[in-house]
Design a protein around this motif. Structure first.
Motif, PDB file in Angstrom:
ATOM      1  N   GLY A  35       0.788  -1.222   0.000  1.00  0.00           N
ATOM      2  CA  GLY A  35       0.000   0.000   0.000  1.00  0.00           C
ATOM      3  C   GLY A  35       0.821   1.272   0.000  1.00  0.00           C
ATOM      4  N   THR A  36       2.142   1.153   0.176  1.00  0.00           N
ATOM      5  CA  THR A  36       3.000   2.334   0.172  1.00  0.00           C
ATOM      6  C   THR A  36       2.980   2.995  -1.198  1.00  0.00           C
ATOM      7  OG1 THR A  36       4.460   1.434   1.872  1.00  0.00           O
ATOM      8  CG2 THR A  36       5.367   3.164   0.478  1.00  0.00           C
ATOM      9  N   ARG A  37       2.874   4.314  -1.230  1.00  0.00           N
ATOM     10  CA  ARG A  37       2.958   5.068  -2.471  1.00  0.00           C
ATOM     11  C   ARG A  37       4.384   5.591  -2.626  1.00  0.00           C
ATOM     12  NH1 ARG A  37      -1.182   2.319  -3.062  1.00  0.00           N
ATOM     13  NH2 ARG A  37      -3.245   3.247  -2.742  1.00  0.00           N
ATOM     14  N   VAL A  38       4.949   5.412  -3.806  1.00  0.00           N
ATOM     15  CA  VAL A  38       6.341   5.775  -4.063  1.00  0.00           C
ATOM     16  C   VAL A  38       6.395   6.754  -5.223  1.00  0.00           C
ATOM     17  CG1 VAL A  38       8.677   4.920  -4.513  1.00  0.00           C
ATOM     18  CG2 VAL A  38       7.042   3.476  -3.277  1.00  0.00           C
ATOM     19  N   VAL A  39       7.093   7.865  -5.003  1.00  0.00           N
ATOM     20  CA  VAL A  39       7.132   8.959  -5.974  1.00  0.00           C
ATOM     21  C   VAL A  39       8.585   9.287  -6.304  1.00  0.00           C
ATOM     22  CG1 VAL A  39       6.624  11.410  -6.337  1.00  0.00           C
ATOM     23  CG2 VAL A  39       4.982   9.960  -5.125  1.00  0.00           C
ATOM     24  N   LEU A  40       8.848   9.524  -7.585  1.00  0.00           N
ATOM     25  CA  LEU A  40      10.140  10.045  -8.029  1.00  0.00           C
ATOM     26  C   LEU A  40       9.990  11.537  -8.258  1.00  0.00           C
ATOM     27  CD1 LEU A  40      13.062   9.692  -9.046  1.00  0.00           C
ATOM     28  CD2 LEU A  40      12.113   9.149 -11.305  1.00  0.00           C
ATOM     29  N   GLY A  41      10.798  12.340  -7.567  1.00  0.00           N
ATOM     30  CA  GLY A  41      10.749  13.787  -7.725  1.00  0.00           C
ATOM     31  C   GLY A  41      11.902  14.275  -8.572  1.00  0.00           C
ATOM     32  N   LEU A  42      11.603  15.078  -9.596  1.00  0.00           N
ATOM     33  CA  LEU A  42      12.620  15.557 -10.530  1.00  0.00           C
ATOM     34  C   LEU A  42      12.628  17.077 -10.587  1.00  0.00           C
ATOM     35  CD1 LEU A  42      12.004  13.190 -13.596  1.00  0.00           C
ATOM     36  CD2 LEU A  42      13.652  12.880 -11.732  1.00  0.00           C
ATOM     37  N   ARG A  43      13.832  17.642 -10.710  1.00  0.00           N
ATOM     38  CA  ARG A  43      13.930  19.055 -11.068  1.00  0.00           C
ATOM     39  C   ARG A  43      13.280  19.278 -12.429  1.00  0.00           C
ATOM     40  NH1 ARG A  43      19.701  17.937 -10.128  1.00  0.00           N
ATOM     41  NH2 ARG A  43      19.768  17.884 -12.391  1.00  0.00           N
ATOM     42  N   GLU A  44      12.934  20.516 -12.705  1.00  0.00           N
ATOM     43  CA  GLU A  44      12.303  20.822 -13.991  1.00  0.00           C
ATOM     44  C   GLU A  44      13.291  20.789 -15.147  1.00  0.00           C
ATOM     45  OE1 GLU A  44      14.047  24.911 -13.554  1.00  0.00           O
ATOM     46  OE2 GLU A  44      14.140  22.921 -12.674  1.00  0.00           O
ATOM     47  N   VAL A  45      14.587  20.790 -14.835  1.00  0.00           N
ATOM     48  CA  VAL A  45      15.641  20.616 -15.837  1.00  0.00           C
ATOM     49  C   VAL A  45      16.584  19.543 -15.320  1.00  0.00           C
ATOM     50  CG1 VAL A  45      17.544  21.684 -17.098  1.00  0.00           C
ATOM     51  CG2 VAL A  45      15.503  23.046 -16.557  1.00  0.00           C
ATOM     52  N   LEU A  46      16.816  18.510 -16.134  1.00  0.00           N
ATOM     53  CA  LEU A  46      17.750  17.455 -15.750  1.00  0.00           C
ATOM     54  C   LEU A  46      19.125  17.714 -16.353  1.00  0.00           C
ATOM     55  CD1 LEU A  46      15.414  14.348 -16.169  1.00  0.00           C
ATOM     56  CD2 LEU A  46      15.871  15.693 -14.105  1.00  0.00           C
ATOM     57  N   ASP A  47      19.154  17.908 -17.649  1.00  0.00           N
ATOM     58  CA  ASP A  47      20.368  18.189 -18.407  1.00  0.00           C
ATOM     59  C   ASP A  47      19.910  18.343 -19.851  1.00  0.00           C
ATOM     60  OD1 ASP A  47      22.998  18.426 -19.359  1.00  0.00           O
ATOM     61  OD2 ASP A  47      23.758  16.935 -17.969  1.00  0.00           O
ATOM     62  N   GLU A  48      20.853  18.396 -20.764  1.00  0.00           N
ATOM     63  CA  GLU A  48      20.464  18.365 -22.168  1.00  0.00           C
ATOM     64  C   GLU A  48      19.722  17.058 -22.444  1.00  0.00           C
ATOM     65  OE1 GLU A  48      23.572  20.928 -24.660  1.00  0.00           O
ATOM     66  OE2 GLU A  48      24.511  19.252 -23.622  1.00  0.00           O
ATOM     67  N   PRO A  49      18.666  17.090 -23.277  1.00  0.00           N
ATOM     68  CA  PRO A  49      17.814  15.908 -23.454  1.00  0.00           C
ATOM     69  C   PRO A  49      18.567  14.632 -23.796  1.00  0.00           C
ATOM     70  CG  PRO A  49      16.772  17.811 -24.433  1.00  0.00           C
ATOM     71  CD  PRO A  49      18.135  18.258 -23.991  1.00  0.00           C
ATOM     72  N   GLU A  50      19.581  14.726 -24.659  1.00  0.00           N
ATOM     73  CA  GLU A  50      20.285  13.496 -25.044  1.00  0.00           C
ATOM     74  C   GLU A  50      21.024  12.870 -23.870  1.00  0.00           C
ATOM     75  OE1 GLU A  50      22.721  17.068 -26.613  1.00  0.00           O
ATOM     76  OE2 GLU A  50      20.617  16.464 -26.410  1.00  0.00           O
ATOM     77  N   VAL A  51      21.505  13.699 -22.950  1.00  0.00           N
ATOM     78  CA  VAL A  51      22.150  13.179 -21.739  1.00  0.00           C
ATOM     79  C   VAL A  51      21.109  12.488 -20.853  1.00  0.00           C
ATOM     80  CG1 VAL A  51      23.460  13.775 -19.669  1.00  0.00           C
ATOM     81  CG2 VAL A  51      23.943  14.941 -21.838  1.00  0.00           C
ATOM     82  N   ALA A  52      19.946  13.131 -20.694  1.00  0.00           N
ATOM     83  CA  ALA A  52      18.885  12.536 -19.889  1.00  0.00           C
ATOM     84  C   ALA A  52      18.410  11.209 -20.465  1.00  0.00           C
ATOM     85  CB  ALA A  52      17.715  13.521 -19.776  1.00  0.00           C
ATOM     86  N   VAL A  53      18.325  11.124 -21.790  1.00  0.00           N
ATOM     87  CA  VAL A  53      17.890   9.881 -22.425  1.00  0.00           C
ATOM     88  C   VAL A  53      18.846   8.743 -22.095  1.00  0.00           C
ATOM     89  CG1 VAL A  53      17.640   8.722 -24.664  1.00  0.00           C
ATOM     90  CG2 VAL A  53      16.571  10.959 -24.289  1.00  0.00           C
TER      91      VAL A  53
END
Length: 400
Positions: free
Chosen positions: A143-161
């Protein structure tokens, strides 16, 4: 075979765990600490239950003050080196340190049996240290709810991919109920940029910036007033900005407070003290960074998420000098906010004491309206948490 523990009475406090891996700087812990305060403040009215919890952190001390009914589990520290991650203090192989951290995480989550887990930025931590603890939690506390929290910018998209490929979208869907993106999608939308894979778009909720209603204490060390403020966050970097700031001309009638950060080296502090003019004060830190920003005439800072959010919660004019290596996250954030009129930007290669001094002189007695941005992310996070906690198992389906 473990027999499942019956759920606590509905009057029992909600249990929350917030994890951050904390290898460089203080941003991950500061973000989770702000969320902990928001949950402690807003969730009781939304759920009818008080909130208690743990901050799981690799920082040696909490930067700020804990909310009531929260405590800290300190993980052995890690740092980045030329080869990746390494122990920060201990003289042991990295694999041994990760085994210790994994055991602490598993024990803490298993014993706490949280209703909600919020993981900051790195879904499974360093070297997948959080993967098995989360899988165990799913088995024993479904029943535990698990959330991933992210900044609104991670890095350049290709790096994030590339990072998502290493993490594995299937594993994320298996173990997480939602992905909270702490930003305004009208400024930066991680789905539109490709920084979050299409397979996970249905989990994504943009909360707004974690900016408004940040918790503060009532204490601010008395500073020479009125004053300009330069701040570089934790202080593991930002030397060039600090060096320019202590040498920047200070307009008549003002002081200049340069906060180098608690992680700055003693040699850097000594160098900056030697360069500083008579009306420039060099400090390791201030007890309340947000209050220092609110009281300043104008602010120069780097482009880290938390500092920028604190700036945006005020109407103080701000110039951002973003870090550009090894990640371009701060530059992307600074440019996107500059385009909205929220901040000014000076690139690191263009920074000089004279240019910074001119910016300060030109921006005195000015206020900045940032009300066009979604800055209520802390209140929104509490609402999203309440919705998750109220959802039935059928409403939250995990991939297997």
């Amino acid at each position: 075979m473990r027999i499942a523990t019956p759920p606590p009475p509905t009057s029992a406090p909600l249990r929350v765990a917030l994890y951050s891996h904390d290898s460089v700087g203080l941003g991950h812990q500061r973000r989770n600490l702000a969320i902990a305060h928001a949950l402690r403040t807003h969730l009781p009215a939304l759920t009818g239950r008080e909130v208690t919890g743990l901050l799981l952190t690799g920082v040696e001390r909490v930067v700020g003050h804990l909310p009531a009914d929260f405590d800290v589990v300190r993980l052995p520290g890690i740092a980045k080196d030329a080869h990746g991650y390494a122990p920060r203090e201990m003289s042991v192989p990295m694999t041994d340190l990760i085994d210790v951290r994994r055991a602490i995480l598993s024990g803490a989550l298993g014993a706490l049996a949280p209703d909600l887990v919020v993981v900051d930025r790195h879904a499974f931590g360093v070297d997948d240290e959080l993967l098995e603890p989360l899988r165990r939690l799913r088995r024993e506390q479904p029943g535990t709810r698990v959330v991933l929290g992210l900044r609104e910018v991670l890095d350049e998209p290709e790096v994030a991919v590339r990072e998502w490929r290493r993490v594995g979208c299937e594993r994320v869907r298996e173990l997480f109920d939602a992905i909270w993106v702490y930003g305004d999608e009208r400024v930066t939308d991680l789905r539109a940029t490709g920084a979050v894979p299409a397979e996970l778009h249905d989990l994504v909720v943009h909360t707004g910036y974690l900016s408004a209603d940040r918790a503060t204490s009532s204490f601010l060390r008395e500073l020479q007033r009125p004053y300009l403020l330069t701040t570089v966050g934790g202080g593991h970097d930002g030397a060039d900005l600090c060096r320019a700031a202590v040498q920047a001309p200070v307009p008549e009638g003002l002081g200049h407070v340069v906060v180098v950060g608690p992680q700055a080296t003693p040699s850097r502090r000594e160098e900056l003290q030697a360069l500083a003019g008579p009306r420039t004060e060099v400090l390791d830190e201030v007890p309340e960074g947000l209050l220092a920003i609110r009281s300043a005439e104008a602010v120069a800072c780097m482009g880290g998420y938390n500092t920028v959010c604190e700036v945006m919660s005020t109407d103080r004019p701000a110039v951002v000098v973003p870090r550009e290596e090894p990640r371009r996250e701060q530059l992307i954030r600074a440019r996107s906010l500059e385009a909205t009129g929220a901040v000014d930007v000076i690139r690191a290669a263009e920074l000089t004491p004279e240019r910074l001094g001119r910016w300060f002189a030109d921006n005195l007695h000015r206020s900045v309206d940032r009300s066009h941005l979604r800055r209520d992310g802390l209140a929104a996070v509490a609402g999203h948490a309440a919705d998750l906690l109220a959802a039935t198992p059928q409403e939250i389906c995990h991939a297997v």
